[in-house]
Motif scaffolding. Structure first.
Motif, mmCIF file in Angstrom:
data_model
loop_
_atom_site.group_PDB
_atom_site.id
_atom_site.type_symbol
_atom_site.label_atom_id
_atom_site.label_comp_id
_atom_site.label_asym_id
_atom_site.label_seq_id
_atom_site.Cartn_x
_atom_site.Cartn_y
_atom_site.Cartn_z
ATOM 1 N N LEU A 1 15.667 50.669 4.819
ATOM 2 C CA LEU A 1 15.570 51.580 3.673
ATOM 3 C C LEU A 1 15.185 52.979 4.129
ATOM 4 N N MET B 1 -1.588 51.015 -0.397
ATOM 5 C CA MET B 1 -1.541 52.061 0.641
ATOM 6 C C MET B 1 -1.497 53.461 0.023
ATOM 7 N N ALA C 1 15.634 41.529 0.487
ATOM 8 C CA ALA C 1 15.009 42.029 1.724
ATOM 9 C C ALA C 1 13.531 41.660 1.721
ATOM 10 N N VAL D 1 8.176 50.632 2.925
ATOM 11 C CA VAL D 1 7.596 49.550 3.736
ATOM 12 C C VAL D 1 7.639 48.234 2.942
ATOM 13 N N GLY E 1 7.664 54.211 6.490
ATOM 14 C CA GLY E 1 8.407 53.011 6.892
ATOM 15 C C GLY E 1 9.815 53.413 7.260
ATOM 16 N N VAL F 1 10.723 52.855 -3.842
ATOM 17 C CA VAL F 1 11.854 51.931 -3.931
ATOM 18 C C VAL F 1 11.543 50.644 -3.191
ATOM 19 N N SER G 1 19.163 48.118 -5.302
ATOM 20 C CA SER G 1 20.217 47.543 -4.471
ATOM 21 C C SER G 1 21.403 47.071 -5.304
ATOM 22 N N THR H 1 -0.090 46.914 3.562
ATOM 23 C CA THR H 1 0.537 48.005 2.792
ATOM 24 C C THR H 1 0.124 47.991 1.317
ATOM 25 N N VAL I 1 19.977 51.555 -1.558
ATOM 26 C CA VAL I 1 18.650 52.069 -1.927
ATOM 27 C C VAL I 1 18.512 53.529 -1.471
#
Ligand code: NAD
Length: 308
Positions: free
Chosen positions: A146, A206, A67, A197, A142, A224, A277, A203, A95
């Motif tokens: 996820l 962050m 991803a 995110v 986010g 994650v 994942s 980010t 996740v």
């Protein structure tokens, strides 16, 4: 031009079984080849890979089996006019489950009991320590695949889910949505803060000292997403000083997490080796996505999950 073959780069072995992935394609319209670093590409080639390689830019289309595509140079793909796609949209369950697993364990102390079990220790914790996740607030930063996977599962456990989203727009199952500018308000009353995110310039870092100070001292961080979104030194300080209570971490600034990292030694930190994942079906989910895009490509339709 039509695609003439699908090249599966050997680096997919970092995440999924190579042969298993290749044989997951049924009735596939073009040949599939497992390729190594000696391969060269042209516009009739589709490439599926875990890691980036400069020569992929010569292909007709490149698919990142992850991803997060932060390792790929998106500017170079734009310049080369090579379409790049990723595997977002398939990790909500996997996740989501691991994030909820951390929260349940941190609340009910399964990680501590397992540690004590190693010493045959019938450990009875302080009465005030364990709690239920029910009615506790979770802030999900986010709200993509996820984030929604985590919030749906947290809702099923009776948690109060709030979120952070750039549009600030509400979504089902999230009682309050905050704009990233109001991050501190969003995390202030949360027992759990989950980072979901992508890693981007906006980010990175962050979650740092100020955010840990905004969180309660009984709050837990769940990451994650990607390591660099959280300032790891600030996290270690916050854990050391008791500014926050603990963490569930699947991702790190440096992976594998170096042996000398202090994160290994906190009782209230659960570490998994970037396996959020990882399940025995992961290769099938990725193959389904790649197959759909091959059909779209051949039919001249727009590709799913296109990032460039
Ligand atoms: P996604 O694109 O479905 O969702 C990401 C969401 O974050 C989007 O809704 C986006 O708008 C939002 N966002 C981006 N910047 C933001 C910001 N500054 N503030 C608030 N929201 C912001 O992607 P996904 O599938 O949910 O994956 C997210 C990330 O998680 C990936 O980029 C990857 O790095 C990581 N990931 C990790 C694992 C793992 O194994 N641990 C697995 C899958 C994904």
């Amino acid at each position: 031009p039509e695609l003439r073959r699908l090249c599966v780069h050997e680096s997919i072995g970092n995440a999924i079984p190579r042969e298993g992935f290749v044989s997951a394609f049924d009735n596939f319209p073009i040949p599939i080849e497992l390729v190594s670093d000696d391969e060269t590409y042209d516009e009739g080639d589709a490439v599926a890979s875990f890691e980036p390689r400069p020569e992929f830019l010569d292909a007709g289309w490149v698919h990142v089996i992850r991803a997060g595509y932060d390792a790929f140079d998106t500017n170079a793909y734009e310049t080369a006019r090579t379409p790049l796609t990723n595997s977002t949209g398939i990790h909500g369950t996997t996740v989501g489950e691991i994030a909820v697993g951390y929260m349940l364990s941190l609340a009910r102390m399964l990680h501590i009991y397992r540690d004590r079990q190693n010493d045959d220790d019938w450990y009875e914790p302080e009465y005030s320590r364990p709690f239920t996740v029910e009615d506790e607030r979770l802030c999900v930063i986010g709200l993509g695949t996820l984030g929604q996977g985590i919030s749906e599962r947290a809702n099923a456990l009776g948690m109060d889910v709030v979120g952070v989203r750039r549009s600030g727009k509400s979504i089902p199952g999230v009682s309050e949505v905050y704009h990233p500018d109001d991050l501190h308000d969003a995390i202030a009353d949360a027992r759990f803060v989950a980072v979901a995110v992508p890693h981007t310039p906006s980010t990175e870092g962050m979650i740092s000292t100020a955010e840990f100070e905004a969180m309660g001292d009984d709050a837990y961080l769940v990451n994650v997403a990607r390591g660099p979104i959280v300032d790891e030194d600030a996290l270690i300080d916050a854990l050391d000083s008791g500014t926050i209570a603990g963490a569930g971490l699947d991702v790190f600034e440096t992976e594998p997490l170096p042996e000398e990292s202090p994160l290994w030694d906190f009782e209230e930190v659960i570490i998994s080796p970037h396996r959020g994942s990882a399940t025995n079906r992961y290769h099938l989910d990725i193959a389904e996505l790649v197959a759909e895009n091959v059909h779209r490509y051949q039919d001249g339709e727009s590709l799913k999950n296109r990032v460039v």
